[in-house]
Motif scaffolding. Structure first.
Motif, PDB file in Angstrom:
ATOM      1  N   LYS A  70       0.846  -1.204   0.000  1.00 20.48           N
ATOM      2  CA  LYS A  70       0.000   0.000   0.000  1.00 20.48           C
ATOM      3  C   LYS A  70       0.877   1.248   0.000  1.00 20.48           C
ATOM      4  O   LYS A  70       1.842   1.334   0.769  1.00 20.48           O
ATOM      5  CB  LYS A  70      -0.847  -0.030   1.276  1.00 20.48           C
ATOM      6  N   TRP A  71       0.574   2.194  -0.866  1.00 22.33           N
ATOM      7  CA  TRP A  71       1.260   3.490  -0.844  1.00 22.33           C
ATOM      8  C   TRP A  71       0.441   4.428   0.025  1.00 22.33           C
ATOM      9  O   TRP A  71      -0.773   4.538  -0.138  1.00 22.33           O
ATOM     10  CB  TRP A  71       1.391   4.064  -2.262  1.00 22.33           C
ATOM     11  N   VAL A  72       1.104   5.085   0.960  1.00 24.02           N
ATOM     12  CA  VAL A  72       0.388   5.986   1.872  1.00 24.02           C
ATOM     13  C   VAL A  72       0.807   7.431   1.578  1.00 24.02           C
ATOM     14  O   VAL A  72       1.991   7.762   1.626  1.00 24.02           O
ATOM     15  CB  VAL A  72       0.709   5.650   3.347  1.00 24.02           C
TER      16      VAL A  72
ATOM     17  N   GLY B 279       4.978  10.542   0.213  1.00 27.27           N
ATOM     18  CA  GLY B 279       4.477   9.486   1.103  1.00 27.27           C
ATOM     19  C   GLY B 279       5.458   8.326   1.256  1.00 27.27           C
ATOM     20  O   GLY B 279       6.657   8.468   0.994  1.00 27.27           O
TER      21      GLY B 279
ATOM     22  N   GLU C 133       3.900   0.984   2.446  1.00 27.70           N
ATOM     23  CA  GLU C 133       3.621   0.179   3.640  1.00 27.70           C
ATOM     24  C   GLU C 133       3.399  -1.271   3.203  1.00 27.70           C
ATOM     25  O   GLU C 133       2.573  -1.544   2.341  1.00 27.70           O
ATOM     26  CB  GLU C 133       2.361   0.727   4.321  1.00 27.70           C
TER      27      GLU C 133
ATOM     28  N   LYS D  18       7.182   0.064   7.225  1.00 26.83           N
ATOM     29  CA  LYS D  18       7.157   1.305   6.444  1.00 26.83           C
ATOM     30  C   LYS D  18       8.469   1.431   5.671  1.00 26.83           C
ATOM     31  O   LYS D  18       9.542   1.395   6.279  1.00 26.83           O
ATOM     32  CB  LYS D  18       7.022   2.517   7.368  1.00 26.83           C
TER      33      LYS D  18
END
Ligand code: MRU
Length: 357
Positions: free
Chosen positions: A7-9, A14, A17, A32
């Motif tokens: 997942k890109w946060v 950013g 993750e 992270k």
């Protein structure tokens, strides 16, 4: 609920993750990645693993690499640092072609953009590359679902299905490749049993596949790798479905070590053997599986078990992480574009087109 492994946060500044797969099933911990060094280590040590998940993560890795460029840097300098990051991440693992496919797609995108708009800002390039990584991510989710829909028919009511390693949601950005038909069949209300090879030496089957299927409420039993033949002999296995890390133009398919032995056992017992993989796992630049580079991993993975030494000190070890199943032993390859029965050079090109997409 299907786990989201990658997942890109946030926006361009950013971070990535990842579900740390080294710690499953004992602990569910997120990792992270804020720079390419942490991502490199995550790929190398299998915190993130499985061909499509590695590819999607690496695409975001180039977005991380651009964060190091200063706003006043020239575009050529940013392109140079992207090329360096590409080489660095590409050296993390050699077999899964999705890694190189995703990195090259990102690099091509950057080069095309800069050629078309030589005065674009670094910020605009960065945003466009995040957009491309997001597109790779979304396409992977879609490919997984389509593989599931195409492959679900191979899971018949009451069947016993054998799988090896983990080719589920943890190994992709979506709901997996080999496990995707199982999720679809389950959703349709079919009853079937899955046998998950434990997958020595790193136990991706026992730790990850069993965890995912159990969470989904699918009947799963873990077996040691050396039990598969006996179960086939007893008629308990109606089909074998595995993923792949790289498929050559003729259909030979590299996958986790032990897959080749399963294909021979399946042939001997008349059990159909299926590979489920997206088009990004095909490498049409190589004619056959003989050209697929096989990763050799550290001896400690074999000489120790859960931190305890299980072999005499100093003993010789072989630890190839993958093997190659011959196309003639594969009943069909399930792709997002459809099912390639009796895969060979001609019908693979027919399904994927000349460039493999
Ligand atoms: O060494 P790993 O755990 O990355 O190996 C993974 C596999 O062999 C998978 O079967 C393959 O990458 C397909 S994942 C959808």
């Amino acid at each position: 609920m299907i786990v989201q492994a990658v997942k890109w946060v946030g926006g361009v500044d950013g971070y990535l993750e990842l579900v740390d797969q080294r710690r499953l099933p004992a602990e569910f911990v997120k990792l992270k990645c804020r720079d390419t060094e942490v991502l490199f280590d995550a790929i190398k040590t299998l915190a993130v693993r499985g061909a499509p998940a590695i590819g999607v993560s690496a695409a975001y890795g180039l977005v991380l690499a651009l964060q190091k460029s200063g706003v006043n840097d020239r575009l050529e300098k940013a392109i140079e640092s992207l090329a360096e990051a590409r080489e660095y991440l590409a050296s993390s693992r050699p077999t899964a072609v999705n890694l190189f496919w995703a990195l090259d797609r990102m690099r091509r995108k950057a080069e095309e953009l800069v050629a078309a708009q030589p005065d674009m800002t670094l910020q605009a390039l960065h945003e466009a590359l995040l957009g491309e990584a997001n597109a790779i991510h979304e396409e992977d989710v879609d490919m997984c679902r389509r593989i599931g829909r195409h492959g679900e028919r191979f899971i018949t009511e009451g069947a016993g299905i054998l799988t090896h390693c983990n080719a589920g949601a943890l190994a992709t950005a979506g709901q997996g490749t080999a496990l995707s038909p199982m999720f679809e069949a389950h959703e349709k209300g079919k009853k079937f049993s899955v046998y998950a090879d434990e997958t020595r030496p790193l136990l991706q089957g026992a730790r990850l596949t069993a965890w995912e299927l159990k969470q989904a409420g699918i009947d799963v039993a873990v077996i040691c790798d050396n039990m598969a033949g006996w179960l086939m002999k007893q008629g308990k296995i109606n089909a074998v479905i595995t993923g792949a890390d790289r498929i050559a133009a003729n259909g030979d398919a590299a996958n986790k070590i032990g897959t080749y032995s399963l294909s021979i056992l399946a042939r001997e017992h008349g059990v159909p053997f299926y590979i489920a993989a997206p088009s990004s796992t095909f490498d049409l630049s190589i004619k056959s599986g003989a050209e697929i580079p096989i990763e050799q991993r550290a001896a400690e993975e074999v000489t120790t078990f859960a931190g305890t030494q299980t072999t005499p000190a100093g003993v010789n070890v072989h630890n190839p992480a993958f093997d190659v199943t011959e196309a003639r032993d594969i009943a069909a390859i399930i792709t997002e574009n459809g099912v390639i029965e009796n895969p060979d050079t001609e019908n693979i090109a027919g399904c994927l087109g000349p460039r493999g997409t």
